[in-house]
Scaffold this motif. Structure first.
Motif, PDB file in Angstrom:
ATOM      1  N   VAL A 167       0.833  -1.201   0.000  1.00 48.58           N
ATOM      2  CA  VAL A 167       0.000   0.000   0.000  1.00 48.58           C
ATOM      3  C   VAL A 167       0.867   1.251   0.000  1.00 48.58           C
ATOM      4  O   VAL A 167       0.609   2.216  -0.727  1.00 48.58           O
ATOM      5  N   ILE A 168       1.929   1.245   0.804  1.00 47.15           N
ATOM      6  CA  ILE A 168       2.821   2.401   0.890  1.00 47.15           C
ATOM      7  C   ILE A 168       3.652   2.556  -0.380  1.00 47.15           C
ATOM      8  O   ILE A 168       3.777   3.662  -0.929  1.00 47.15           O
ATOM      9  N   VAL A 169       4.211   1.442  -0.870  1.00 43.78           N
ATOM     10  CA  VAL A 169       5.072   1.491  -2.058  1.00 43.78           C
ATOM     11  C   VAL A 169       4.250   1.727  -3.319  1.00 43.78           C
ATOM     12  O   VAL A 169       4.723   2.377  -4.262  1.00 43.78           O
ATOM     13  N   GLY A 170       3.025   1.194  -3.361  1.00 44.42           N
ATOM     14  CA  GLY A 170       2.179   1.355  -4.538  1.00 44.42           C
ATOM     15  C   GLY A 170       2.411   0.311  -5.604  1.00 44.42           C
ATOM     16  O   GLY A 170       2.002   0.499  -6.750  1.00 44.42           O
ATOM     17  N   GLN A 171       3.034  -0.806  -5.233  1.00 48.18           N
ATOM     18  CA  GLN A 171       3.317  -1.875  -6.187  1.00 48.18           C
ATOM     19  C   GLN A 171       3.371  -3.206  -5.457  1.00 48.18           C
ATOM     20  O   GLN A 171       3.454  -3.264  -4.229  1.00 48.18           O
ATOM     21  N   THR A 172       3.306  -4.290  -6.259  1.00 47.80           N
ATOM     22  CA  THR A 172       3.552  -5.622  -5.736  1.00 47.80           C
ATOM     23  C   THR A 172       4.773  -6.200  -6.446  1.00 47.80           C
ATOM     24  O   THR A 172       5.346  -5.562  -7.309  1.00 47.80           O
ATOM     25  N   GLY A 173       5.185  -7.397  -6.056  1.00 49.26           N
ATOM     26  CA  GLY A 173       6.330  -8.034  -6.694  1.00 49.26           C
ATOM     27  C   GLY A 173       7.245  -8.674  -5.671  1.00 49.26           C
ATOM     28  O   GLY A 173       7.051  -8.538  -4.450  1.00 49.26           O
ATOM     29  N   LEU A 174       8.259  -9.374  -6.157  1.00 50.22           N
ATOM     30  CA  LEU A 174       9.177 -10.100  -5.283  1.00 50.22           C
ATOM     31  C   LEU A 174       9.901  -9.164  -4.322  1.00 50.22           C
ATOM     32  O   LEU A 174       9.972  -9.429  -3.118  1.00 50.22           O
ATOM     33  N   ALA A 175      10.454  -8.072  -4.840  1.00 51.13           N
ATOM     34  CA  ALA A 175      11.219  -7.150  -3.987  1.00 51.13           C
ATOM     35  C   ALA A 175      10.325  -6.558  -2.899  1.00 51.13           C
ATOM     36  O   ALA A 175      10.736  -6.444  -1.737  1.00 51.13           O
ATOM     37  N   VAL A 176       9.100  -6.194  -3.255  1.00 48.93           N
ATOM     38  CA  VAL A 176       8.176  -5.613  -2.276  1.00 48.93           C
ATOM     39  C   VAL A 176       7.787  -6.652  -1.231  1.00 48.93           C
ATOM     40  O   VAL A 176       7.695  -6.341  -0.036  1.00 48.93           O
ATOM     41  N   PHE A 177       7.567  -7.898  -1.653  1.00 54.22           N
ATOM     42  CA  PHE A 177       7.210  -8.947  -0.703  1.00 54.22           C
ATOM     43  C   PHE A 177       8.355  -9.197   0.285  1.00 54.22           C
ATOM     44  O   PHE A 177       8.124  -9.308   1.498  1.00 54.22           O
ATOM     45  N   LEU A 178       9.585  -9.301  -0.208  1.00 58.93           N
ATOM     46  CA  LEU A 178      10.725  -9.524   0.679  1.00 58.93           C
ATOM     47  C   LEU A 178      10.916  -8.350   1.635  1.00 58.93           C
ATOM     48  O   LEU A 178      11.259  -8.549   2.812  1.00 58.93           O
ATOM     49  N   LEU A 179      10.678  -7.133   1.143  1.00 60.41           N
ATOM     50  CA  LEU A 179      10.758  -5.961   2.014  1.00 60.41           C
ATOM     51  C   LEU A 179       9.704  -6.034   3.116  1.00 60.41           C
ATOM     52  O   LEU A 179       9.986  -5.718   4.283  1.00 60.41           O
ATOM     53  N   SER A 180       8.493  -6.481   2.766  1.00 60.34           N
ATOM     54  CA  SER A 180       7.429  -6.594   3.768  1.00 60.34           C
ATOM     55  C   SER A 180       7.763  -7.661   4.808  1.00 60.34           C
ATOM     56  O   SER A 180       7.472  -7.484   5.996  1.00 60.34           O
ATOM     57  N   MET A 181       8.369  -8.776   4.397  1.00 55.91           N
ATOM     58  CA  MET A 181       8.748  -9.815   5.352  1.00 55.91           C
ATOM     59  C   MET A 181       9.837  -9.309   6.303  1.00 55.91           C
ATOM     60  O   MET A 181       9.809  -9.584   7.514  1.00 55.91           O
ATOM     61  N   ALA A 182      10.792  -8.552   5.758  1.00 60.32           N
ATOM     62  CA  ALA A 182      11.846  -7.994   6.609  1.00 60.32           C
ATOM     63  C   ALA A 182      11.265  -7.011   7.615  1.00 60.32           C
ATOM     64  O   ALA A 182      11.607  -7.033   8.810  1.00 60.32           O
ATOM     65  N   ALA A 183      10.327  -6.165   7.148  1.00 58.35           N
ATOM     66  CA  ALA A 183       9.701  -5.197   8.053  1.00 58.35           C
ATOM     67  C   ALA A 183       8.875  -5.912   9.118  1.00 58.35           C
ATOM     68  O   ALA A 183       8.838  -5.484  10.279  1.00 58.35           O
ATOM     69  N   GLY A 184       8.226  -7.019   8.758  1.00 59.54           N
ATOM     70  CA  GLY A 184       7.414  -7.750   9.717  1.00 59.54           C
ATOM     71  C   GLY A 184       8.218  -8.419  10.808  1.00 59.54           C
ATOM     72  O   GLY A 184       7.709  -8.670  11.908  1.00 59.54           O
ATOM     73  N   CYS A 185       9.490  -8.727  10.524  1.00 60.12           N
ATOM     74  CA  CYS A 185      10.350  -9.375  11.527  1.00 60.12           C
ATOM     75  C   CYS A 185      10.977  -8.382  12.499  1.00 60.12           C
ATOM     76  O   CYS A 185      11.396  -8.766  13.603  1.00 60.12           O
ATOM     77  N   VAL A 186      11.061  -7.121  12.109  1.00 59.59           N
ATOM     78  CA  VAL A 186      11.806  -6.131  12.887  1.00 59.59           C
ATOM     79  C   VAL A 186      11.258  -5.969  14.309  1.00 59.59           C
ATOM     80  O   VAL A 186      12.039  -5.997  15.276  1.00 59.59           O
ATOM     81  N   PRO A 187       9.942  -5.760  14.535  1.00 63.58           N
ATOM     82  CA  PRO A 187       9.477  -5.490  15.906  1.00 63.58           C
ATOM     83  C   PRO A 187       9.834  -6.586  16.899  1.00 63.58           C
ATOM     84  O   PRO A 187      10.387  -6.306  17.979  1.00 63.58           O
TER      85      PRO A 187
END
Length: 375
Positions: A167-187
């Motif tokens: 939603v923030i990036v405005g796109q889907t794809g492999l790079a966006v998915f991997l970025l979302s997984m990394a962000a989800g692990c951070v907290p």
């Protein structure tokens, strides 16, 4: 002596507390279902600021409570008789509160993921979510204690960022998915680094297992492509853009209400197959989807769906009813067909099946009669 609450006697309060103590599991299930129903009734658009903010608050509350429970695991139980009313309330109701919040979160993600793909893919992923929810109420998994609750929390974090980052990036794809997984692990990873070594495993191991589960589902293209979703998809003889909207021409009789346009496509010479769709995507979303045309054909290994053509289509987000677009195919053969709409990384958003039958030109007719509808 404790004063009675207005309209409630002390004896009644004691009976309520006794019932809660004897029926902790039943109450936990009730709170979980309540969270599920509450979320269904209050859930807004996937990209709404209020929806995202509400889930962020729920995640923060569950995280605070679970970390507090983890840090106090080896300490003696507090003397609630001498504790303040707020502290007694917290220790009595923190487990039901966790179930309510997890129920609300997981129901939201189940609905979002369910809407974002075809039934086959959605049911597969949703089945895992439901299995985890049921397992959370079983005695065997309850014996696992906090690690399993942290696994559910990790699942919520990864699911949350799996749709918030696109939603923030405005796109889907492999790079966006991997970025979302990394962000989800951070907290949770950051919290684990700040506590004692022997307790880190109860956070990091469940989180790692859930992360592997997500990556495995993505590898097999079973993670629905949130936040995209198909609102409508149909087959037509003609699609024309007018001032009143899109004019859709079809021959479907009124009684065949389960078909979307001409899913029994009667093809005369010169006819073109139009597949029209509406895709919901968040505001400021700009991406590309692929429309794959498949025909059911026989071969040396038996009959199978064979890709005939792929059409890229640019989509823009923000429209409540979804971005409207269509693909056209003029070179085709009679038979069974299907069209997939997928993201650029191959995750399916929706599909439609139809059959094409070659029919001769009707003698004595100058033109065919089409039914027009606007969308």
């Amino acid at each position: 002596m404790i004063a009675d609450a207005p309209g409630i006697s002390t004896g009644t309060l004691e009976r309520i507390k006794l019932y809660a103590a004897r029926n902790e599991r039943r109450l936990a299930v009730t709170f979980f279902i309540a969270g599920f129903l509450f979320d269904i009734l209050t859930l807004g658009r996937i990209d709404a600021g209020l929806t995202i903010g509400q889930q962020a608050v729920y995640l923060a509350l569950v995280t605070v409570v679970l970390v507090q429970m983890l840090l106090s695991e080896q300490r003696p139980a507090p003397d609630l008789a001498a504790a303040s009313r707020l502290k007694r309330w917290y220790f009595e109701y923190r487990n039901p509160a966790i179930h309510f919040l997890l129920g609300a979160l997981l129901s939201a993600y189940t609905l979002f993921f369910f809407k974002s793909s075809s039934l086959l893919v959605s049911f597969g992923f949703m089945g895992v979510l439901v299995a985890l929810l049921v397992a959370n109420e079983s005695a065997r998994f309850k014996a696992l204690g906090l690690p399993f609750k942290f696994a559910l929390l990790g699942l919520c974090y990864l699911a949350f960022f799996a749709y918030v980052v696109p939603v923030i990036v405005g796109q889907t794809g492999l790079a966006v998915f991997l970025l979302s997984m990394a962000a989800g692990c951070v907290p949770l990873a950051a919290l684990a680094l700040s506590i004692a070594k022997e307790r880190k495993r109860k956070i990091l191991v469940p989180l790692g297992c859930v992360l592997i589960l997500f990556l495995g589902f993505y590898l097999f293209r079973l993670i629905p492509p949130v936040p995209l979703s198909i609102r409508f998809m149909g087959v037509y003889h003609g699609v024309e853009r007018t001032d009143a909207g899109y004019k859709l021409s079809h021959e479907r009789p009124a009684w065949r209400i389960w078909h979307k346009g001409d899913q029994w496509f009667s093809a005369q010479p010169g006819d073109k197959v139009h597949v029209y769709f509406r895709i919901f995507s968040p505001s400021r979303f700009s991406d590309q989807v692929m429309m794959g045309w498949y025909r059911y054909e026989g071969g040396a290994k038996g009959r199978a769906w064979v890709l005939q053509d792929t059409i890229p289509i640019k989509i823009l987000g923000g429209r409540e009813d979804g971005f409207r677009g269509y693909g056209v195919k003029g070179n085709y053969q009679p038979g069974q067909w299907k069209v997939h709409v997928e993201t650029t990384d191959g995750r399916e958003i929706g599909r439609i099946y139809f059959s094409v039958e070659a029919v001769p030109i009707a003698l004595g007719l100058e033109a065919r009669s089409f039914i027009a509808q606007f969308d």
